[in-house]
Write a protein that holds these residues in place. Structure first.
Motif, mmCIF file in Angstrom:
data_model
loop_
_atom_site.group_PDB
_atom_site.id
_atom_site.type_symbol
_atom_site.label_atom_id
_atom_site.label_comp_id
_atom_site.label_asym_id
_atom_site.label_seq_id
_atom_site.Cartn_x
_atom_site.Cartn_y
_atom_site.Cartn_z
ATOM 1 N N SER A 1 -3.232 -9.504 -6.971
ATOM 2 C CA SER A 1 -3.360 -8.632 -5.805
ATOM 3 C C SER A 1 -2.010 -8.356 -5.160
ATOM 4 N N ASN A 2 -1.991 -7.279 -4.354
ATOM 5 C CA ASN A 2 -0.744 -6.871 -3.724
ATOM 6 C C ASN A 2 -1.046 -5.825 -2.649
ATOM 7 N N ALA A 3 -0.013 -5.443 -1.901
ATOM 8 C CA ALA A 3 -0.084 -4.349 -0.932
ATOM 9 C C ALA A 3 1.322 -3.811 -0.760
ATOM 10 N N LYS B 1 4.321 8.245 5.683
ATOM 11 C CA LYS B 1 4.286 7.254 4.612
ATOM 12 C C LYS B 1 2.839 6.844 4.335
ATOM 13 N N ARG B 2 2.634 6.306 3.154
ATOM 14 C CA ARG B 2 1.296 5.894 2.748
ATOM 15 C C ARG B 2 1.269 4.381 2.538
ATOM 16 N N ILE B 3 0.184 3.773 2.973
ATOM 17 C CA ILE B 3 -0.041 2.344 2.743
ATOM 18 C C ILE B 3 -1.082 2.213 1.641
ATOM 19 N N VAL B 4 -0.798 1.337 0.683
ATOM 20 C CA VAL B 4 -1.708 1.128 -0.441
ATOM 21 C C VAL B 4 -2.115 -0.339 -0.490
ATOM 22 N N LEU B 5 -3.409 -0.591 -0.530
ATOM 23 C CA LEU B 5 -3.958 -1.940 -0.665
ATOM 24 C C LEU B 5 -4.612 -2.065 -2.045
ATOM 25 N N PHE B 6 -4.344 -3.131 -2.747
ATOM 26 C CA PHE B 6 -5.075 -3.404 -3.976
ATOM 27 C C PHE B 6 -6.488 -3.841 -3.606
#
Length: 432
Positions: free
Chosen positions: A249-251, A260-265
């Motif tokens: 997992s990561n973010a 900007k974009r935030i990405v969550l696994f």
């Protein structure tokens, strides 16, 4: 004399390769022995990590170390063979013989295509074993054979689609850029790198993984509130379907300019079957990531990267016309392809510099990570961040004990125990 000089270049390249390999092997052996003899959960983690999880993480690390020993040994033997046998020159002659067009650009593109194809095929057995045996054994691999194969095909096509045009541009600039070609090369490559950093998350990454907007709910509301409080220019919130590929997992966030974009696994989010983090822990992880933004770490890394590019192209500008660097890898005295000279200078001649720079950047990265943790602490996220770090470590089967020398050389992120101690110490200082 030229032959002697070429031999010296060849011996120097091989010496650099083997010194680096032996140094890395020494560090890996130190870590392997420490991991093998450490059988008990550290006192600092006894309350949050079970003996079963610790043992599984230990065995996972030992298996990865064994895999690494074999792959590294194969790699150094292969690299030695490539230099000693003149394989690069052999492939070049073949590329020239089958090229339907005359000229260095066409031959270079075919040569590069063949080298990438050979490298992909050689690495394939290691990749298959790591994915479907090692990662599968510990429950991380989620890929089917079909998914994996299609992924590899897309990666190969993409690497060729990007590398061949860029290589052609580099050759033209070097051959027609005059005495200051390295300046034009630096500017051009710098622009290309920034362009790729900009378009990769939006247009290339979705070719490999599915991105969907984070659903409305408490977590999305909390993230938007946090971004608003920090004046972070949040554009979109995504969840990436990483679980089809791996259980790790990561973010992260991305975007060099504007919103900007935030990405969550999806594996980061709490799941009864696979672990993951609770909402407050996810917020703490994002607070850490936003700490990188607040301290300008991305901009600083880009500046360092561009400075390093300039220095490397400057050295190449002085050395690319030196015949022995081509003869050292099997080319005749009258043949000096641009890409070959670039490869020899960047990969072999500058190897000591690259090793030193890598170590210094690793140290800088650890400093940045502590800064980002401290930023999360200032936001009152110390406790959930500690819980998140422990949870992510357990989910990823990270072994928490590291040899100090191994860690100093390799870890761009501080080990778990160091981060927990720093957070606890700074929390107590803040309270006092």
């Amino acid at each position: 004399m030229a032959l002697i000089d070429a031999e010296k270049v060849q011996y120097a390249a091989l010496a650099f390769l083997w010194i680096e390999y032996l140094w890395e092997l020494y560090l890996d052996i130190r870590q392997y022995h420490l991991c093998k003899k450490t059988e008990n959960v550290p006192p600092e983690l006894k309350q949050v990590m079970s003996k079963e999880t610790f043992d599984k993480a230990r065995l996972y690390t030992l298996d990865k170390d064994k895999y690494g020993f074999i792959k590294s040994a194969f790699s150094i033997v292969l690299s030695t063979f490539v230099i000693w046998s003149g394989l690069l020159a052999t492939v070049w002659m073949y590329a020239e013989s089958i090229s339907p067009w005359k000229g260095e650009v066409a031959t270079s593109c075919i040569w590069l295509f063949l080298l990438i194809a050979m490298s992909t095929l050689i690495d394939l057995p290691f990749s298959v074993y790591y994915t479907f045996v090692l990662e599968e054994k510990y429950g991380f691999n989620k890929q089917t054979a079909k998914f994996y194969l299609w992924d590899k095909i897309k990666s190969f096509i993409l690497s060729q689609a990007l590398s061949l045009p860029i290589a052609s541009i580099i050759i033209v600039i070097v051959k027609y850029g005059g005495d200051l070609f390295f300046v034009w090369l630096w500017i051009t490559v710098g622009i290309i790198v920034l362009l790729l950093l900009t378009i990769y998350p939006s247009y290339i990454a979705p070719l490999f993984d599915k991105y969907t907007p984070l659903p409305e709910g408490e977590l999305r509301t909390d993230i938007e509130k946090l971004a608003s409080e920090l004046k972070f220019p949040l554009g979109q919130l995504y969840v990436v379907e990483g679980s089809k590929r791996s259980a790790h997992s990561n973010a992260y966030f991305y975007g060099l300019f504007g919103a900007k974009r935030i990405v969550l696994f999806d594996t980061l989010l709490a799941n009864p079957e696979s672990g993951g983090c609770q909402n407050d822990e996810v917020l703490a992880v994002l607070s850490h990531e936003l700490g990188h933004w607040k301290h300008g770490h991305i901009v600083k890394n880009i500046i360092i990267m561009q400075t390093n590019l300039f220095l490397m192209f400057l050295v190449f500008g002085f050395m690319f016309g030196f015949p022995p660097i081509y003869q050292a890898v099997g080319f005749p005295p009258n043949l000096q392809p641009v890409l070959v000279g670039l490869l020899v200078v960047m990969q072999y001649i500058m190897m000591p510099y690259n090793a030193l720079l890598s170590f210094l950047l690793t140290c800088l990265s650890r400093y940045f990570e502590f800064q980002a943790d401290a930023f999360a602490l200032k936001l009152g996220k110390a406790d959930p961040l500690q819980r998140a770090l422990v949870q992510l470590n357990k989910d990823n089967l990270g072994f928490p004990i590291y040899d100090s020398l191994f860690s100093a050389w390799h870890h761009s992120h501080p080990p778990l125990l160091q981060r927990l101690v720093a957070l606890q110490t700074n929390s107590h200082s803040k309270e006092d």
